[in-house]
Design a protein around this motif. Sequence first.
Motif, mmCIF file in Angstrom:
data_model
loop_
_atom_site.group_PDB
_atom_site.id
_atom_site.type_symbol
_atom_site.label_atom_id
_atom_site.label_comp_id
_atom_site.label_asym_id
_atom_site.label_seq_id
_atom_site.Cartn_x
_atom_site.Cartn_y
_atom_site.Cartn_z
ATOM 1 N N GLU A 54 0.821 -1.185 0.082
ATOM 2 C CA GLU A 54 -0.046 -0.140 -0.072
ATOM 3 C C GLU A 54 1.019 1.279 0.082
ATOM 4 N N ALA A 55 0.194 2.347 -0.704
ATOM 5 C CA ALA A 55 1.141 3.507 -0.733
ATOM 6 C C ALA A 55 0.127 4.673 -1.253
ATOM 7 N N ARG A 56 0.685 5.849 -0.824
ATOM 8 C CA ARG A 56 -0.124 7.209 -1.071
ATOM 9 C C ARG A 56 0.674 8.172 -1.595
ATOM 10 N N ALA A 57 -0.039 9.026 -2.250
ATOM 11 C CA ALA A 57 0.684 10.282 -2.709
ATOM 12 C C ALA A 57 -0.270 11.337 -2.546
ATOM 13 N N GLU A 58 -0.014 12.808 -2.482
ATOM 14 C CA GLU A 58 -0.900 13.779 -2.376
ATOM 15 C C GLU A 58 -0.321 14.918 -3.240
ATOM 16 N N PHE A 59 -1.456 15.633 -3.975
ATOM 17 C CA PHE A 59 -1.172 16.668 -4.718
ATOM 18 C C PHE A 59 -1.935 17.881 -4.177
ATOM 19 N N GLU A 60 -1.349 19.021 -3.720
ATOM 20 C CA GLU A 60 -2.237 20.067 -2.970
ATOM 21 C C GLU A 60 -2.836 20.708 -4.074
ATOM 22 N N GLY A 61 -4.000 21.109 -4.311
ATOM 23 C CA GLY A 61 -4.788 21.847 -5.245
ATOM 24 C C GLY A 61 -5.154 23.165 -4.760
ATOM 25 N N GLU A 62 -4.990 23.555 -3.559
ATOM 26 C CA GLU A 62 -5.356 24.751 -2.920
ATOM 27 C C GLU A 62 -6.808 25.329 -3.383
ATOM 28 N N PRO A 63 -7.917 24.994 -2.671
ATOM 29 C CA PRO A 63 -7.656 24.388 -1.120
ATOM 30 C C PRO A 63 -8.006 22.971 -1.377
ATOM 31 N N GLN A 64 -8.422 22.359 -2.305
ATOM 32 C CA GLN A 64 -8.473 20.960 -2.302
ATOM 33 C C GLN A 64 -7.342 20.156 -2.579
ATOM 34 N N VAL A 65 -7.468 18.518 -2.392
ATOM 35 C CA VAL A 65 -6.355 17.993 -2.387
ATOM 36 C C VAL A 65 -6.617 16.777 -3.124
ATOM 37 N N TYR A 66 -5.677 16.203 -4.086
ATOM 38 C CA TYR A 66 -5.912 15.258 -4.761
ATOM 39 C C TYR A 66 -4.812 13.948 -4.324
ATOM 40 N N ARG A 67 -5.557 12.906 -3.947
ATOM 41 C CA ARG A 67 -4.889 11.599 -3.263
ATOM 42 C C ARG A 67 -4.812 10.587 -4.287
ATOM 43 N N TRP A 68 -3.727 10.192 -4.173
ATOM 44 C CA TRP A 68 -3.399 8.652 -5.052
ATOM 45 C C TRP A 68 -3.519 7.719 -4.033
ATOM 46 N N LEU A 69 -4.240 6.845 -4.101
ATOM 47 C CA LEU A 69 -4.427 5.440 -3.173
ATOM 48 C C LEU A 69 -4.000 4.460 -3.975
ATOM 49 N N PHE A 70 -2.903 3.668 -3.510
ATOM 50 C CA PHE A 70 -2.586 2.410 -4.347
ATOM 51 C C PHE A 70 -2.553 1.377 -3.248
ATOM 52 N N ARG A 71 -3.033 0.168 -4.023
ATOM 53 C CA ARG A 71 -2.919 -1.015 -2.952
ATOM 54 C C ARG A 71 -2.584 -2.188 -4.005
ATOM 55 N N ARG A 72 -1.369 -2.741 -3.799
ATOM 56 C CA ARG A 72 -0.739 -3.855 -4.706
ATOM 57 C C ARG A 72 -1.484 -5.172 -4.163
ATOM 58 N N LYS A 73 -1.635 -5.936 -5.450
ATOM 59 C CA LYS A 73 -2.191 -7.392 -4.897
ATOM 60 C C LYS A 73 -1.410 -8.311 -6.008
ATOM 61 N N GLY A 74 -0.263 -8.811 -5.633
ATOM 62 C CA GLY A 74 0.499 -9.635 -6.535
ATOM 63 C C GLY A 74 1.208 -8.666 -7.541
ATOM 64 N N ALA A 75 1.086 -9.080 -8.608
ATOM 65 C CA ALA A 75 1.570 -7.998 -9.786
ATOM 66 C C ALA A 75 0.653 -6.941 -10.185
ATOM 67 N N ASP A 76 -0.405 -6.851 -9.508
ATOM 68 C CA ASP A 76 -1.538 -5.847 -9.972
ATOM 69 C C ASP A 76 -1.502 -4.825 -8.895
ATOM 70 N N VAL A 77 -2.095 -3.703 -9.292
ATOM 71 C CA VAL A 77 -2.143 -2.279 -8.466
ATOM 72 C C VAL A 77 -3.431 -2.041 -8.566
ATOM 73 N N ASP A 78 -4.327 -1.568 -7.614
ATOM 74 C CA ASP A 78 -5.623 -0.914 -7.536
ATOM 75 C C ASP A 78 -5.119 0.501 -7.381
#
Length: 165
Positions: A54-78
């Motif tokens: 699992e991993a995440r990243a965030e882009f600040e959009g001032e004032p909103q924020v955009y979040r990337w949420l990643f969940r790896r299952k074997g070779a695949d990533v949701d």
Amino acid sequence: MSRLTITWTLRRHGWAFCKVADDKGEVEVFASYVTDGPEQFLHAVTRLAVTDTEARAEFEGEPQVYRWLFRRKGADVDICLLRADDSRKPDSSGVALWSSRHTITTLRRAALRAFDQVAYELGEDGYASQWGRPFPRAEVETLRTALHAAPGQSRPQPKDSAPQA
């Protein structure tokens, strides 16, 4: 699985637009240079490629924020890209803008293509001038090394992580 395209475009000083697209759809979000969004994104993808599920990243959009949420299952990533009203709001308060599943190799290659393209078009000095922060060269090269490491070989540790025993 389909082709994944990520495009990182600097349009004004301190503002970037990130477009992600595949056969399920596309969305474009924006990021301000006030945080290290590109570095967070590249670091998250590298962590998934090397060790994490699992991993995440965030882009600040001032004032909103955009979040990337990643969940790896074997070779695949949701992958899920959310918009939240501000950085203090939990993920559950966010609105899903785009989600898909791709292999980790597809995700890594798309991330590298995005930043290789901007480096080619602007050069690292041009990127720094337009973005207001240095080009994320260390993060790009760490991800590139993770992409080329064969299974069973020692893989690079993402910045800020402890070596694995």
